[in-house]
Write a protein that holds these residues in place. Sequence first.
Motif, mmCIF file in Angstrom:
data_model
loop_
_atom_site.group_PDB
_atom_site.id
_atom_site.type_symbol
_atom_site.label_atom_id
_atom_site.label_comp_id
_atom_site.label_asym_id
_atom_site.label_seq_id
_atom_site.Cartn_x
_atom_site.Cartn_y
_atom_site.Cartn_z
ATOM 1 N N GLY A 107 0.780 -1.234 0.000
ATOM 2 C CA GLY A 107 0.000 0.000 0.000
ATOM 3 C C GLY A 107 0.806 1.275 0.000
ATOM 4 N N LEU A 108 2.125 1.210 -0.220
ATOM 5 C CA LEU A 108 2.961 2.408 -0.236
ATOM 6 C C LEU A 108 3.147 2.894 -1.665
ATOM 7 C CD1 LEU A 108 3.676 0.958 2.528
ATOM 8 C CD2 LEU A 108 5.873 2.156 2.390
ATOM 9 N N ASP A 109 3.306 4.194 -1.811
ATOM 10 C CA ASP A 109 3.588 4.806 -3.108
ATOM 11 C C ASP A 109 5.075 5.112 -3.205
ATOM 12 O OD1 ASP A 109 0.883 4.920 -3.987
ATOM 13 O OD2 ASP A 109 0.568 6.625 -2.659
ATOM 14 N N GLU A 110 5.660 4.871 -4.391
ATOM 15 C CA GLU A 110 7.081 5.155 -4.582
ATOM 16 C C GLU A 110 7.278 6.596 -5.000
ATOM 17 O OE1 GLU A 110 11.105 3.397 -6.755
ATOM 18 O OE2 GLU A 110 9.129 2.630 -7.324
ATOM 19 N N VAL A 111 8.287 7.247 -4.425
ATOM 20 C CA VAL A 111 8.657 8.612 -4.800
ATOM 21 C C VAL A 111 10.099 8.595 -5.283
ATOM 22 C CG1 VAL A 111 7.048 9.750 -3.243
ATOM 23 C CG2 VAL A 111 9.325 9.168 -2.419
ATOM 24 N N GLU A 158 28.535 5.365 -3.067
ATOM 25 C CA GLU A 158 27.127 5.644 -3.360
ATOM 26 C C GLU A 158 26.267 4.447 -2.950
ATOM 27 O OE1 GLU A 158 26.427 7.098 -7.314
ATOM 28 O OE2 GLU A 158 28.359 8.115 -7.396
ATOM 29 N N PRO A 159 26.147 4.178 -1.645
ATOM 30 C CA PRO A 159 25.323 3.040 -1.213
ATOM 31 C C PRO A 159 23.845 3.268 -1.521
ATOM 32 C CG PRO A 159 25.995 4.358 0.673
ATOM 33 C CD PRO A 159 26.748 4.896 -0.499
ATOM 34 N N LEU A 160 23.155 2.152 -1.756
ATOM 35 C CA LEU A 160 21.726 2.195 -2.050
ATOM 36 C C LEU A 160 20.958 2.095 -0.738
ATOM 37 C CD1 LEU A 160 19.551 2.202 -4.299
ATOM 38 C CD2 LEU A 160 19.666 -0.296 -4.255
ATOM 39 N N ARG A 161 20.008 3.000 -0.525
ATOM 40 C CA ARG A 161 19.232 3.028 0.712
ATOM 41 C C ARG A 161 17.740 2.916 0.395
ATOM 42 N NH1 ARG A 161 22.060 6.290 4.665
ATOM 43 N NH2 ARG A 161 24.189 5.439 4.759
ATOM 44 N N LEU A 162 16.992 2.435 1.388
ATOM 45 C CA LEU A 162 15.536 2.411 1.320
ATOM 46 C C LEU A 162 15.002 3.344 2.383
ATOM 47 C CD1 LEU A 162 12.715 1.312 0.577
ATOM 48 C CD2 LEU A 162 13.140 -0.568 2.169
ATOM 49 N N GLY A 163 14.184 4.301 1.973
ATOM 50 C CA GLY A 163 13.559 5.216 2.906
ATOM 51 C C GLY A 163 12.053 5.046 2.883
ATOM 52 N N ILE A 164 11.413 5.113 4.064
ATOM 53 C CA ILE A 164 9.959 4.981 4.195
ATOM 54 C C ILE A 164 9.462 6.115 5.079
ATOM 55 C CG2 ILE A 164 8.060 3.528 5.041
ATOM 56 C CD1 ILE A 164 9.773 1.083 4.513
ATOM 57 N N ALA A 165 8.294 6.676 4.737
ATOM 58 C CA ALA A 165 7.638 7.675 5.577
ATOM 59 C C ALA A 165 6.134 7.427 5.542
ATOM 60 C CB ALA A 165 7.964 9.086 5.108
ATOM 61 N N MET A 166 5.497 7.450 6.745
ATOM 62 C CA MET A 166 4.060 7.206 6.844
ATOM 63 C C MET A 166 3.473 8.236 7.799
ATOM 64 S SD MET A 166 4.359 3.050 7.239
ATOM 65 C CE MET A 166 2.679 2.656 6.793
ATOM 66 N N MET A 167 2.293 8.768 7.453
ATOM 67 C CA MET A 167 1.668 9.815 8.261
ATOM 68 C C MET A 167 0.158 9.710 8.104
ATOM 69 S SD MET A 167 2.175 13.976 8.024
ATOM 70 C CE MET A 167 1.301 14.111 6.459
ATOM 71 N N GLY A 168 -0.561 10.129 9.154
ATOM 72 C CA GLY A 168 -2.022 10.166 9.074
ATOM 73 C C GLY A 168 -2.639 8.802 9.305
ATOM 74 N N ASN A 169 -3.645 8.470 8.494
ATOM 75 C CA ASN A 169 -4.385 7.221 8.656
ATOM 76 C C ASN A 169 -3.855 6.149 7.716
ATOM 77 O OD1 ASN A 169 -6.317 7.997 10.660
ATOM 78 N ND2 ASN A 169 -7.351 9.229 9.099
ATOM 79 N N TRP A 170 -3.662 4.946 8.283
ATOM 80 C CA TRP A 170 -3.315 3.797 7.454
ATOM 81 C C TRP A 170 -4.555 3.314 6.715
ATOM 82 C CZ3 TRP A 170 0.390 1.605 5.083
ATOM 83 C CH2 TRP A 170 0.391 0.256 4.740
ATOM 84 N N LYS A 171 -5.686 3.310 7.435
ATOM 85 C CA LYS A 171 -6.975 3.016 6.816
ATOM 86 C C LYS A 171 -7.965 4.073 7.254
ATOM 87 C CE LYS A 171 -6.380 -2.016 6.554
ATOM 88 N NZ LYS A 171 -6.922 -3.338 6.974
ATOM 89 N N ARG A 216 -2.471 19.827 1.973
ATOM 90 C CA ARG A 216 -3.567 19.112 2.606
ATOM 91 C C ARG A 216 -3.636 17.643 2.222
ATOM 92 N NH1 ARG A 216 -4.187 21.092 6.869
ATOM 93 N NH2 ARG A 216 -6.239 20.105 7.086
ATOM 94 N N VAL A 217 -2.509 17.049 1.844
ATOM 95 C CA VAL A 217 -2.441 15.595 1.685
ATOM 96 C C VAL A 217 -1.900 15.062 3.014
ATOM 97 C CG1 VAL A 217 -1.499 13.677 0.369
ATOM 98 C CG2 VAL A 217 -2.008 15.842 -0.779
ATOM 99 N N LEU A 218 -2.817 14.662 3.900
ATOM 100 C CA LEU A 218 -2.450 14.361 5.281
ATOM 101 C C LEU A 218 -2.315 12.863 5.554
ATOM 102 C CD1 LEU A 218 -4.740 16.975 7.046
ATOM 103 C CD2 LEU A 218 -2.382 17.232 6.278
ATOM 104 N N ASP A 219 -2.831 12.013 4.663
ATOM 105 C CA ASP A 219 -2.695 10.566 4.808
ATOM 106 C C ASP A 219 -1.801 10.064 3.686
ATOM 107 O OD1 ASP A 219 -4.533 10.771 6.870
ATOM 108 O OD2 ASP A 219 -6.238 10.346 5.563
ATOM 109 N N LEU A 220 -0.604 9.636 4.028
ATOM 110 C CA LEU A 220 0.280 9.156 2.974
ATOM 111 C C LEU A 220 1.241 8.128 3.527
ATOM 112 C CD1 LEU A 220 3.077 11.685 1.958
ATOM 113 C CD2 LEU A 220 1.919 11.752 4.143
ATOM 114 N N ALA A 221 1.648 7.237 2.636
ATOM 115 C CA ALA A 221 2.661 6.223 2.938
ATOM 116 C C ALA A 221 3.519 6.093 1.689
ATOM 117 C CB ALA A 221 2.007 4.897 3.295
ATOM 118 N N VAL A 222 4.793 6.489 1.786
ATOM 119 C CA VAL A 222 5.658 6.543 0.612
ATOM 120 C C VAL A 222 6.982 5.859 0.923
ATOM 121 C CG1 VAL A 222 4.626 8.680 -0.245
ATOM 122 C CG2 VAL A 222 6.603 8.796 1.277
#
Length: 870
Positions: free
Chosen positions: A577-581, A663-676, A639-645
């Motif tokens: 359910g996460l969006d890639e940025v 140049e190491p490869l990293r994975l970053g995650i950020a989640m805010m607001g409502n999951w559902k 006003r995009v308050l629910d996000l998971a990226v």
Amino acid sequence: MRVSYNWLKDYVDVDLSPQELAKALTARGVVVETLTYLNPGVEGVVVGRVVEMHKHPNADTLWVCQVDVGGGRILQICTGAQNVFTGALVPAAIPGAKLPGMTMGVKTLRGLESNGMLGSETELGVGDDGDGIMILSDDPDLEPGMDAAEVLGLNDWILELDLTANYAAHCQSMVGVAQEVAAILGKPVNLPEYYTEDQPNTNAADMIRIQIEAPELCHRYAARIVRGVKVGPSPAWLQARVRAAGMRPISNIVDISNFVMMELGQPLHHFDYAHIRGRKIIVRRAEAGEKFTTLDQQERVLDQDVLVIADAEGPVAMAGVMGGLESEVTDATTDILIESAHFDNINNRRTALRYNLPSEAARRFTKGVDPSGSIRAADRAAQLIAALAGGTVIQGHVDEYPRPDVPAVIVMRTAKVNAHLDLSLSAGRMAEHLERLGMAVLSPLDLATDVAAGKPALEEEEGEDLSGRPVWTAMHQVSPVPVDRFAYEMWCDVAWQRLEEAGSRLEAVGEQEALVVVVPTRRLDMSVEIDLVEEIARSEGYDAIPANLAVMPSSRGGRSPLAEKVLEARRALAGAGLDEVMLHGLTHPRGFDKLQLPADASERRALTIANPLYEDRSILRTMLLPTILDAVQYNANRRVLDLAVFEMGHVYVPQEGQVLPDEPLRLGIAMMGNWKQAGWNVKDQPVDYYILKGVIEALLEALDVQGWSVERGAHPGLHPGRQAALLVGGRAVGVFGELHPSAQAAWDLPSRVYVAELDFEPLAAACRPQKEYRPIPRFPAVTRDVALIVSEETPAAKVAETVWQAGGELVESVALFDLYQGEHVKAGHRSLAYRVTYRSAERTLTDADIEGAHGKVRAALQALGAELRS
């Protein structure tokens, strides 16, 4: 680059139409982007001379002019322009003539007849000055009745060239393009004669001294002096040439500078010699904070990266960019100092961009200018100033040339050329192509003769006896040599070194079919054999090269193991359910302070951009969290308050002793607001630590990562009680948890944010090489619950690991289903309840089997310090 068709014919006999020429140049690689006819619709307009004028009797703002339009005809023409005067040469649109959008006739203005009109720059389509009549220069070659369109150079075609990097240097001049056209047509280039009639018993070196203090930024600085000039309008032919180049005529001195730049590709600058203090030119870096007023009357604050031309007291020009107001040539100027120099292209481009001072000169220096052409351009300008401004040229040049430029000597294997092009060209055909482009082509025997004879004496080099040294003579002929004796000696040393290198190359090649090519210094794009192959290919015609596919071993493409894991991770996170940025690799240093990183944190050692466009893109990122939190803030502000990226991206970590960072490869995650979000039968489910942890566990399971564990984290940017470190094989590979409240406030985020940053390459390395297939179990499973009280300091993961190890191969799963703290549980402890599933792949378990395994589990938990509950 704008190329005038009529101007081009001054240098080469062109027998192609403009359309045919554009097609031929484009086929050769010199792309003609547009072809435009310069005349906007001016027909029948003639040159007129105002022989008499007086005020209109019935209008205060009108003049009644008697205009000689040639052939003995005097026509009465009324005009409202206030810049007309008796004797002025003007464009007269007589009855029947056409201007853009109108045809002239006879009109009556306030009772008096007007036979047409006098034209302004705007009405003729040659400029933007529409306030007054266009006054033609008082040129003795102009006579009333001449075709004004011809005089103004309007009956011309303009070829706009889209120059690629390899043609930018030598095709940014009319002579350079003429060389290309001459090669197409097989005709010679008719270069103008560059000579001056110098004033006897004078010496330029007695009038000006030149000192180069920054030779890394100024490779050559040459000067000539012309005295007794009269600044005024340019003749009509020069104005026409300047307009055709896309510039506005200013005065004879300025127009000559622009004309020579367009003709030869060498930018010039003219100083008022009387304002050069101390009779000295110093080419140096600016002092930090030094102030200087440019020709546009703007005061500039300079730094040490700016190269300036200074006199004995201060700057008089920003080198190659713009001159200074104090030394500007004005109507009162009588003595001219001509600057013809060569500046470092990278530094010049940076200065022009930083101060927002684009110009034709700066563009040419940026793309590359032939330093060997400096004297030739100075001579040409001095010749034209003497002819058109009445000046007298002082004898000699002052030429500082710290790094003389020497023609390249390339050994070209003819068999190699044919192999590259899949052709069967003779050596003579190849030589013909290269010679048409202004190169000298000699035989290997010529080179061997020169090398065997040894380095000639300086007297011979100056021209007394070079007839037996063909390559050496060719080097003299294709490019001008320095006029200063000291610079010439250095030129000879480098030239001899190149001859020896070419001789060694010829000996190593060991081929009879070879040519020795001497490349003129104006061809900055040519230095090795393959460059000559390209020249022969485009000269022969790309359409003559067979369109055969190259024969080469085929290999099946595919992703690397790491790329496969990256793709799996992206799919797993998207499925969760996460969006890639995709975020910028450049960021700002404020992110480190927002995350409360200590002053000695390794992440603060970032690579800084030397000339950033703005501060927010001033460093290369060393971590993903600041940039991904910037993206969260950007969305929250809208006003995009629910996000998971999530982002899969590189960071840039400087290394001691290395020029380039890791140049190491990293994975970053950020989640805010409502999951559902809430529905008619469900409530909002806000994101929390456990949802983030679950996403990471799902990712690890999808990748089949082995040997991972979680322990308490200590990242200063995360909440101290709601964060964890992920370990693989006992080594920390990242952190995850709730953003620290201070960091949340620093990014002005409206609700709690949960983030993670993981090193991806260690995760990929810990994946099982091949996923293991397990059949659906045939035998039933049995579950047993175990409840215990343990210290708060004992991680739940440690308890689960103990159960796995004690239960052995019969344990299929261990799941925590209850946690309790409060009444009936002593302080500093908590109650945990686990459901343990037992199963055998070979048989149905008996009560004895289960009790035996579960008894070991209970014993191991007691050994861990747990108190078992009944």
